[in-house]
Design a protein around this motif. Sequence first.
Motif, PDB file in Angstrom:
ATOM      1  N   MET A 220       0.818  -1.195   0.000  1.00 50.06           N
ATOM      2  CA  MET A 220       0.000   0.000   0.000  1.00 50.06           C
ATOM      3  C   MET A 220       0.862   1.259   0.000  1.00 50.06           C
ATOM      4  SD  MET A 220      -2.984   0.941   2.707  1.00 50.06           S
ATOM      5  CE  MET A 220      -1.831   0.787   4.060  1.00 50.06           C
ATOM      6  N   ALA A 221       2.003   1.212   0.714  1.00 55.94           N
ATOM      7  CA  ALA A 221       2.912   2.355   0.727  1.00 55.94           C
ATOM      8  C   ALA A 221       3.511   2.605  -0.654  1.00 55.94           C
ATOM      9  CB  ALA A 221       4.012   2.122   1.756  1.00 55.94           C
ATOM     10  N   ILE A 222       3.871   1.523  -1.342  1.00 57.68           N
ATOM     11  CA  ILE A 222       4.402   1.676  -2.704  1.00 57.68           C
ATOM     12  C   ILE A 222       3.346   2.275  -3.624  1.00 57.68           C
ATOM     13  CG2 ILE A 222       5.261   0.403  -4.709  1.00 57.68           C
ATOM     14  CD1 ILE A 222       6.529  -1.572  -2.754  1.00 57.68           C
ATOM     15  N   ALA A 223       2.089   1.828  -3.481  1.00 56.51           N
ATOM     16  CA  ALA A 223       1.006   2.381  -4.300  1.00 56.51           C
ATOM     17  C   ALA A 223       0.792   3.859  -4.007  1.00 56.51           C
ATOM     18  CB  ALA A 223      -0.279   1.601  -4.049  1.00 56.51           C
ATOM     19  N   ALA A 224       1.087   4.286  -2.783  1.00 54.77           N
ATOM     20  CA  ALA A 224       0.933   5.694  -2.419  1.00 54.77           C
ATOM     21  C   ALA A 224       2.130   6.543  -2.803  1.00 54.77           C
ATOM     22  CB  ALA A 224       0.692   5.813  -0.912  1.00 54.77           C
ATOM     23  N   GLY A 225       3.169   5.913  -3.358  1.00 53.48           N
ATOM     24  CA  GLY A 225       4.336   6.669  -3.793  1.00 53.48           C
ATOM     25  C   GLY A 225       5.389   6.853  -2.724  1.00 53.48           C
ATOM     26  N   VAL A 226       5.332   6.082  -1.651  1.00 48.35           N
ATOM     27  CA  VAL A 226       6.322   6.181  -0.581  1.00 48.35           C
ATOM     28  C   VAL A 226       7.577   5.422  -0.987  1.00 48.35           C
ATOM     29  CG1 VAL A 226       6.831   5.621   1.827  1.00 48.35           C
ATOM     30  CG2 VAL A 226       4.556   6.415   1.186  1.00 48.35           C
ATOM     31  N   ARG A 227       8.741   6.044  -0.812  1.00 52.47           N
ATOM     32  CA  ARG A 227      10.011   5.396  -1.133  1.00 52.47           C
ATOM     33  C   ARG A 227      10.418   4.521   0.059  1.00 52.47           C
ATOM     34  NH1 ARG A 227      13.538  10.514  -2.736  1.00 52.47           N
ATOM     35  NH2 ARG A 227      12.290  11.380  -1.035  1.00 52.47           N
ATOM     36  N   ILE A 228      10.210   3.233  -0.074  1.00 48.44           N
ATOM     37  CA  ILE A 228      10.392   2.302   1.030  1.00 48.44           C
ATOM     38  C   ILE A 228      11.836   2.293   1.521  1.00 48.44           C
ATOM     39  CG2 ILE A 228      10.124  -0.088   1.783  1.00 48.44           C
ATOM     40  CD1 ILE A 228       7.508   1.205   1.157  1.00 48.44           C
ATOM     41  N   ARG A 301      -6.363  10.351  12.738  1.00 43.79           N
ATOM     42  CA  ARG A 301      -7.633   9.940  12.151  1.00 43.79           C
ATOM     43  C   ARG A 301      -7.652  10.241  10.651  1.00 43.79           C
ATOM     44  NH1 ARG A 301      -9.690  12.294  16.938  1.00 43.79           N
ATOM     45  NH2 ARG A 301     -10.253  14.178  15.794  1.00 43.79           N
ATOM     46  N   GLN A 302      -7.132  11.423  10.266  1.00 48.30           N
ATOM     47  CA  GLN A 302      -7.085  11.770   8.856  1.00 48.30           C
ATOM     48  C   GLN A 302      -6.186  10.809   8.084  1.00 48.30           C
ATOM     49  OE1 GLN A 302      -5.775  15.805   8.827  1.00 48.30           O
ATOM     50  NE2 GLN A 302      -7.730  16.644   9.524  1.00 48.30           N
ATOM     51  N   TYR A 303      -5.079  10.418   8.694  1.00 45.10           N
ATOM     52  CA  TYR A 303      -4.172   9.514   8.022  1.00 45.10           C
ATOM     53  C   TYR A 303      -4.777   8.125   7.897  1.00 45.10           C
ATOM     54  CZ  TYR A 303       0.409   8.241   6.318  1.00 45.10           C
ATOM     55  OH  TYR A 303       1.453   7.831   5.524  1.00 45.10           O
ATOM     56  N   GLN A 304      -5.537   7.702   8.918  1.00 45.89           N
ATOM     57  CA  GLN A 304      -6.213   6.414   8.832  1.00 45.89           C
ATOM     58  C   GLN A 304      -7.235   6.406   7.690  1.00 45.89           C
ATOM     59  OE1 GLN A 304      -7.789   5.852  12.720  1.00 45.89           O
ATOM     60  NE2 GLN A 304      -5.877   5.024  13.565  1.00 45.89           N
ATOM     61  N   CYS A 305      -7.944   7.524   7.519  1.00 45.48           N
ATOM     62  CA  CYS A 305      -8.884   7.618   6.400  1.00 45.48           C
ATOM     63  C   CYS A 305      -8.141   7.512   5.069  1.00 45.48           C
ATOM     64  CB  CYS A 305      -9.660   8.931   6.464  1.00 45.48           C
ATOM     65  SG  CYS A 305     -10.770   9.052   7.892  1.00 45.48           S
ATOM     66  N   ARG A 306      -6.976   8.141   4.997  1.00 51.39           N
ATOM     67  CA  ARG A 306      -6.190   8.060   3.773  1.00 51.39           C
ATOM     68  C   ARG A 306      -5.708   6.634   3.531  1.00 51.39           C
ATOM     69  NH1 ARG A 306      -0.344  10.936   2.674  1.00 51.39           N
ATOM     70  NH2 ARG A 306      -0.103  10.288   0.509  1.00 51.39           N
ATOM     71  N   LEU A 307      -5.325   5.945   4.617  1.00 57.58           N
ATOM     72  CA  LEU A 307      -4.882   4.558   4.480  1.00 57.58           C
ATOM     73  C   LEU A 307      -5.996   3.693   3.899  1.00 57.58           C
ATOM     74  CD1 LEU A 307      -2.886   3.931   7.785  1.00 57.58           C
ATOM     75  CD2 LEU A 307      -1.980   4.353   5.513  1.00 57.58           C
ATOM     76  N   HIS A 308      -7.191   3.828   4.454  1.00 57.80           N
ATOM     77  CA  HIS A 308      -8.310   3.017   3.973  1.00 57.80           C
ATOM     78  C   HIS A 308      -8.647   3.347   2.520  1.00 57.80           C
ATOM     79  CE1 HIS A 308      -9.139   0.969   7.693  1.00 57.80           C
ATOM     80  NE2 HIS A 308      -9.151   2.105   8.350  1.00 57.80           N
ATOM     81  N   ASP A 309      -8.527   4.627   2.170  1.00 56.57           N
ATOM     82  CA  ASP A 309      -8.831   5.015   0.803  1.00 56.57           C
ATOM     83  C   ASP A 309      -7.824   4.416  -0.174  1.00 56.57           C
ATOM     84  OD1 ASP A 309     -10.294   6.647  -1.187  1.00 56.57           O
ATOM     85  OD2 ASP A 309      -8.379   7.691  -1.335  1.00 56.57           O
ATOM     86  N   ALA A 314      -6.038   0.377  -4.194  1.00 49.46           N
ATOM     87  CA  ALA A 314      -5.049  -0.603  -4.627  1.00 49.46           C
ATOM     88  C   ALA A 314      -5.569  -2.027  -4.574  1.00 49.46           C
ATOM     89  CB  ALA A 314      -3.790  -0.502  -3.765  1.00 49.46           C
ATOM     90  N   ALA A 315      -6.769  -2.213  -3.981  1.00 50.62           N
ATOM     91  CA  ALA A 315      -7.385  -3.540  -3.870  1.00 50.62           C
ATOM     92  C   ALA A 315      -6.457  -4.517  -3.175  1.00 50.62           C
ATOM     93  CB  ALA A 315      -7.789  -4.066  -5.242  1.00 50.62           C
ATOM     94  N   VAL A 316      -5.853  -4.043  -2.090  1.00 49.17           N
ATOM     95  CA  VAL A 316      -4.950  -4.890  -1.315  1.00 49.17           C
ATOM     96  C   VAL A 316      -5.628  -5.221  -0.010  1.00 49.17           C
ATOM     97  CG1 VAL A 316      -2.726  -5.041  -0.179  1.00 49.17           C
ATOM     98  CG2 VAL A 316      -2.945  -3.841  -2.355  1.00 49.17           C
ATOM     99  N   ARG A 317      -5.714  -6.489   0.299  1.00 42.65           N
ATOM    100  CA  ARG A 317      -6.330  -6.903   1.545  1.00 42.65           C
ATOM    101  C   ARG A 317      -5.301  -6.864   2.677  1.00 42.65           C
ATOM    102  NH1 ARG A 317     -10.073 -12.119  -0.056  1.00 42.65           N
ATOM    103  NH2 ARG A 317     -11.397 -11.017  -1.579  1.00 42.65           N
ATOM    104  N   PRO A 318      -5.742  -6.515   3.884  1.00 48.90           N
ATOM    105  CA  PRO A 318      -4.784  -6.490   5.004  1.00 48.90           C
ATOM    106  C   PRO A 318      -4.332  -7.893   5.341  1.00 48.90           C
ATOM    107  CG  PRO A 318      -7.021  -6.176   5.778  1.00 48.90           C
ATOM    108  CD  PRO A 318      -7.105  -6.156   4.291  1.00 48.90           C
ATOM    109  N   ALA A 319      -3.087  -7.948   5.870  1.00 48.35           N
ATOM    110  CA  ALA A 319      -2.545  -9.262   6.243  1.00 48.35           C
ATOM    111  C   ALA A 319      -3.260  -9.808   7.454  1.00 48.35           C
ATOM    112  CB  ALA A 319      -1.038  -9.132   6.511  1.00 48.35           C
TER     113      ALA A 319
END
Length: 319
Positions: A220-228, A301-309, A314-319
């Motif tokens: 999900m981080a890669i899909a958001a453009g985060v440089r891992i 809370r705002q970041y959690q909303c962004r995570l869920h969005d 990305a259609a990625v299910r949580p582990a």
Amino acid sequence: MTEVSKTEAMPLLASARAEITPAIRAVAIVAVVGVVSAAIALSCGGYWLSNFTQAYCMTLAVLGCALLYGQLGLVSLCQWALVGAGGWVSLRVYHAIHPPFVVTILAGGVGASVIGMIWGLPALRMRGLYLALVTLMLAGAFQTLVTVTSFPVGGPDFLGQVGASGNDRIMMARPVFASSDTEYFLFVAGVTLLCIFLVEAHRRSKPGRAWALIRKNEQMAIAAGVRIVFYKAWAFALSGFLAGVAGALLAGLFGQLDASAFPPTSSIDRHTAGRLRGLARRVFGRHLDPLRSGAADRPQRQYQCRLHDLWRRAAVRPA
């Protein structure tokens, strides 16, 4: 009571919780550390004052472990070895050019940061037990190396060694403004406080948000453009910097360091201490929830909303 009156009462509750701002919490941290440090400085001396000074230095090492595990879920078992590496670099820099003590501390922090980042880069694809084993290998390698070469004591060569008699050993001097045991203890307490705020500033800014996203789900981080790799290396560097500062402060406390004081088992102890801190926060945190800042919770809370969005896109299910 009507439904309208119920909905109108909620902002009043939110405003009451928002009274405790991050600035107030920062002032509270400074006040608590200041009061505790002043009480120790006024009531202790000699042996106990030295022990409390070492406790502040070890707090920095544990803070680095807590940063890696709390923000990224990474288990690092080389933190105490990085403390020794920072002490080695600070001693070598001091004996080579005799810079101001603050510069010596920064040199130890930067040196340990570089060592930790170089060792951690190949292991960034690992997690859990495999990363723990790789970092434990660094702790064992450092102990073997420093047992053979020892710490610098003012010699002319690169390793800074003197003759077998040891009569020419040079002790690392404390800063002029913190020459006594009490003054040096207060100085170490101030440095520890600054490092705590350094970690807190990272946690509340862009690196902290990236670490939270990586810990949640790397895909999900890669899909958001985060440089891992970049942000993981950043965390390793910051953790190593904290350990290096602790090593430099220990070198200033004793004037020199002993190679036998950095076994790999000590790194395991520091990581265990960080885990226990997290466990205590998890156990007692629910009792402190009413006292938490609404302003501090809002970005979460705002970041959690962004995570869920992002998760949904990305259609990625949580582990």
